[in-house]
Scaffold this motif. Sequence first.
Motif, mmCIF file in Angstrom:
data_model
loop_
_atom_site.group_PDB
_atom_site.id
_atom_site.type_symbol
_atom_site.label_atom_id
_atom_site.label_comp_id
_atom_site.label_asym_id
_atom_site.label_seq_id
_atom_site.Cartn_x
_atom_site.Cartn_y
_atom_site.Cartn_z
ATOM 1 N N UNK A 55 0.834 -1.196 0.000
ATOM 2 C CA UNK A 55 0.000 0.000 0.000
ATOM 3 C C UNK A 55 0.874 1.253 0.000
ATOM 4 N N UNK A 95 -10.196 -2.047 6.194
ATOM 5 C CA UNK A 95 -9.623 -0.827 6.753
ATOM 6 C C UNK A 95 -10.228 -0.468 8.105
ATOM 7 N N UNK A 99 -15.066 1.589 4.499
ATOM 8 C CA UNK A 99 -14.982 2.465 3.326
ATOM 9 C C UNK A 99 -15.672 1.850 2.119
ATOM 10 N N UNK A 101 -17.632 1.561 -1.282
ATOM 11 C CA UNK A 101 -17.630 2.446 -2.445
ATOM 12 C C UNK A 101 -19.015 3.076 -2.600
ATOM 13 N N UNK A 102 -19.081 4.249 -3.224
ATOM 14 C CA UNK A 102 -20.384 4.894 -3.428
ATOM 15 C C UNK A 102 -21.190 4.172 -4.492
ATOM 16 N N UNK B 180 -9.085 9.741 0.763
ATOM 17 C CA UNK B 180 -8.047 8.776 0.370
ATOM 18 C C UNK B 180 -8.414 7.332 0.736
ATOM 19 N N UNK B 181 -8.990 7.071 1.918
ATOM 20 C CA UNK B 181 -9.317 5.672 2.249
ATOM 21 C C UNK B 181 -10.217 5.004 1.205
ATOM 22 N N UNK B 182 -11.049 5.792 0.540
ATOM 23 C CA UNK B 182 -11.908 5.226 -0.496
ATOM 24 C C UNK B 182 -11.053 4.730 -1.667
ATOM 25 N N UNK B 184 -7.864 3.956 -1.430
ATOM 26 C CA UNK B 184 -7.068 2.833 -0.934
ATOM 27 C C UNK B 184 -7.882 1.544 -0.980
ATOM 28 N N UNK B 185 -9.178 1.662 -0.634
ATOM 29 C CA UNK B 185 -10.055 0.500 -0.691
ATOM 30 C C UNK B 185 -10.068 -0.106 -2.077
ATOM 31 N N UNK B 186 -10.095 0.747 -3.077
ATOM 32 C CA UNK B 186 -10.107 0.267 -4.448
ATOM 33 C C UNK B 186 -8.768 -0.365 -4.834
ATOM 34 N N UNK B 199 -14.074 4.167 -11.643
ATOM 35 C CA UNK B 199 -15.133 3.411 -10.977
ATOM 36 C C UNK B 199 -15.400 3.885 -9.558
ATOM 37 N N UNK B 200 -14.451 4.540 -8.934
ATOM 38 C CA UNK B 200 -14.666 4.953 -7.546
ATOM 39 C C UNK B 200 -14.642 6.474 -7.389
ATOM 40 N N UNK B 203 -17.653 8.354 -9.529
ATOM 41 C CA UNK B 203 -18.976 8.225 -8.896
ATOM 42 C C UNK B 203 -19.055 8.956 -7.557
ATOM 43 N N UNK B 204 -17.972 8.924 -6.802
ATOM 44 C CA UNK B 204 -18.006 9.580 -5.489
ATOM 45 C C UNK B 204 -18.086 11.093 -5.640
ATOM 46 N N UNK B 297 -23.686 11.195 -3.543
ATOM 47 C CA UNK B 297 -23.020 10.023 -2.997
ATOM 48 C C UNK B 297 -22.470 10.369 -1.634
ATOM 49 N N UNK B 298 -22.824 9.576 -0.689
ATOM 50 C CA UNK B 298 -22.308 9.828 0.651
ATOM 51 C C UNK B 298 -21.045 9.009 0.830
#
Lengths: 255, 299
Positions: A55, A95, A99, A101-102, B180-182, B184-186, B199-200, B203-204, B297-298
């Motif tokens: 990461x 995490x 988190x 995704x939207x 950023x965590x969003x 990182x999730x991807x 894709x993330x 949309x966000x 989008x929340x």
Amino acid sequence: MVTTFKAQVQNLHFYYGTVEALKNISISIQEKKVTAMIGPSGCGKTTLLRCFNRMHDLYPGNRYEGEITLYPEGKNILDPKVDPIELRMRIGMVFQKPNPFPKSIYENVAYGLRVRGITQKSIIGEKVEESLRYAALWDEVKDRLYHLASNLSGGQQQRLCIARTLAIDPEIILFDEPTSALDPTATQKIEELMETLKEKYTIITVTHNMQQAARVSDYTAFFYLGELIEFDKTENIFTNPKVKKTEEYITGRFG
Amino acid sequence: MKTSYYRRIERFKDTCIRGILFSSALCSILITAAIVFVLFYESIPFFKSVSFKQFLFDKQWTPLFSDAHYGILPLICGTFLTTLIALILAIPLGTIMAIYLSEYASHKFRETLKPLLELLSAVPTVIYGYFALLFVTPLLQTILPSLSGFNVLGAGLTMGIMIIPYVSSLSEDAMHAVPMPLREGSYAMGATHFQTAIRVVIPAAFSGITSSYILAISRAIGETMVVAIAAGMQPNLTLNPLEPAQTLTAYIVQVSLGDLPHGTLGYQTIFVCGLTLFFITLCFNIVGHSLRKKFREVY
């Protein structure tokens, strides 16, 4: 009981710019066990966790030294020639703060499959249901799969993030303080889930909560100021620590 | 005793400040209401002599000719055509720039390039008008020799360049605000940089991106100088961008500059055009608002 190594960290140093955040870490991760990493804030436990899926590559100025060998093939995953995207396809991560995704609940779980180029509806649908069931979320969301994931409660969101990770069949799942943003009931559900997950997956978890480490893990590593102080079976760490610092930390004398 | 005195003063201050804030907010509402009132007030006599049907369906707009026609369609057509051309250029380019700046560019590069881009919108629009007339059109004529000196295409493209910063800057702000965590999730799911952006992040940031589009559309519809200078001043019911045409705004400029006596039908057309313009932008704002609400989008 026969245990095999899933990953082995050897002489790992990690630098944020010029700051050495991890100092000569060597630790072995057993397959299909839960390994917990504990220690006070800033001790390097999360830094180490984020080395497993590279990461740190996302940010400039970070540098690894040493090796993390991933088994069965025995390849050093810190080698610059290893593609971190390929690596992250094998190592999932959950995490600290949920988190999602939207997107809809369904699309959240399907995400990993979609980025792998899978488009067949039947495969995705099956995998989404299987993952949600395994993450103990299916019954709660099966009637609203196409609603936005952000409408779920915090605990549900976190289980959704776990389901999302399960959908890609990871070999290792990294948990970065997965319950620190959750209430006790939601926390208990996640902990129970980790218990079932280790039948299939190797788990590494970072936690601030020592009771949690004691409850869920098989092995515990105690870090302090970027160094690995002690690593042993969880029962030994909590009942009979060999290093004084560990004892002081788990008895709450500092940290 | 001292404390309660102090508290009383603070309470009084609070009331005053609330009053000041409220009247400032009220002011902006009153001004808007006054503008709408004037537009309506001056338009009503117009519709007494020209039927609504003629206004909407007549194919000619010649209020100043002896054979006067009052069909708004040619002006609306000109307005939409220039706007469309501007958006075809500005929305893809602006969005791509925003993605690049937010997701790919280094921090330093981003901090340098963004203000430079925003400078594009600081250039006075009259300069864009002459840029369209004296640079863009001749350039287009090398490819399209039949292009007339005044044309919709050159004006539309120039307007597109002008509104790129609205799209890129606001969209970039929206994308950059995605936590950023969003991302990182991807990445942790094995997604590539591009997949994460498309894709993330998009949309966000959707509601912010839509706002930037709506602002760009409103800006293009209301833009005056570029079209007045470079698109020609001929109301022209056509969808051919190579021909000259006139927009609602350009017509208003043309007539306002003339010496029409107050109270004549020709004078009232200014307000009718203004009213039409107002309704068009209002519609876009309502559409934009509901889109934003629907896709909010929340995260």
